[in-house]
Design an enzyme around this catalytic site. Sequence first.
Site, PDB file in Angstrom:
ATOM      1  N   HIS A  58     -26.001   6.479 -11.801  1.00 50.45           N
ATOM      2  CA  HIS A  58     -26.675   6.923 -13.023  1.00 50.45           C
ATOM      3  C   HIS A  58     -27.099   8.383 -12.886  1.00 50.45           C
ATOM      4  CE1 HIS A  58     -29.605   6.307 -16.459  1.00 50.45           C
ATOM      5  NE2 HIS A  58     -30.113   7.393 -15.865  1.00 50.45           N
ATOM      6  N   GLU A  59     -27.788   8.680 -11.788  1.00 50.49           N
ATOM      7  CA  GLU A  59     -28.269  10.049 -11.577  1.00 50.49           C
ATOM      8  C   GLU A  59     -27.107  11.011 -11.305  1.00 50.49           C
ATOM      9  OE1 GLU A  59     -31.108  10.514 -12.436  1.00 50.49           O
ATOM     10  OE2 GLU A  59     -32.236   8.692 -12.092  1.00 50.49           O
ATOM     11  N   HIS A  62     -25.596  12.156 -14.568  1.00 55.86           N
ATOM     12  CA  HIS A  62     -26.363  13.257 -15.156  1.00 55.86           C
ATOM     13  C   HIS A  62     -25.986  14.586 -14.500  1.00 55.86           C
ATOM     14  CE1 HIS A  62     -29.025  11.038 -17.745  1.00 55.86           C
ATOM     15  NE2 HIS A  62     -29.613  10.374 -16.760  1.00 55.86           N
TER      16      HIS A  62
END
Length: 264
Positions: A58-59, A62
């Site tokens: 997820h990170e 980004h």
Amino acid sequence: MSATTHRHHERRISPVFLAIAAVMGVTGWAVWTDFAASTGLAVFLFVTSAWIVSLCLHEYAHARTALHSGDITVGAKGYLTLNPLAYTHAVLSVVLPVLFVIMGGIGLPGGAVFIERDRVRGRWKHSLISAAGPLANVLFAVACTAPFWLGALDGVPVAFRYALAFLAFLQVTAALLNSLPVPGLDGYGVIEPWLSYRFKRQIEPYAPYGFFVVIALLFVPAINGAFFDGVDALMRALGVPELARYCGSNLFRFWESAPEICAV
């Protein structure tokens, strides 16, 4: 050290992430083969490690999107190594979501990587950077539910099937919660570039509390019921029976007595 070697070092996968992925692989194999003395413990370790892997992805989503959008500083911050310890808010990004999974069986959105937004030009790029994290959760959920909606469950051990269902449930809840247009969450980050400067200045002081407001609202019975009804509807659309998710949750919490209906 040359610039090329330096950039390669910034993108080298962290040993911490590789260790977590190894735990996921070994415990997943233990669940599949029923090798472990305690199936529940194996499911717990498999789901927890897989959940941490998904938080890292997820990170990373980004950061990687930010890199291609103009913020070349994300590499130096360690965000491209998938190391959960490199995040700006490691407690919010990893520890708190894992604790909530253990305590309440719900996938919470974590913290965030620090993006230097002034390096990014264009509102669409800003929106895409924020959307990339929840999209990673969506893709993870699709991968977990693939055996269900493809009708490819023949030969898949029951315990592993339950574990996948519960893991998919965590991904769906995380994606939905993080997509809410609440300050501090990715959903707000998607629409923020399109809001007026005056409105953003008015909202800015409340952004650090948005995450906790969402958590508090989940304790309101009517909101809680509506949210989980929506989650269950999505899970059914992905071919995952509610019983599979329920039994996966029960196996995960191996310290509690499991109902006979979830026997493996």
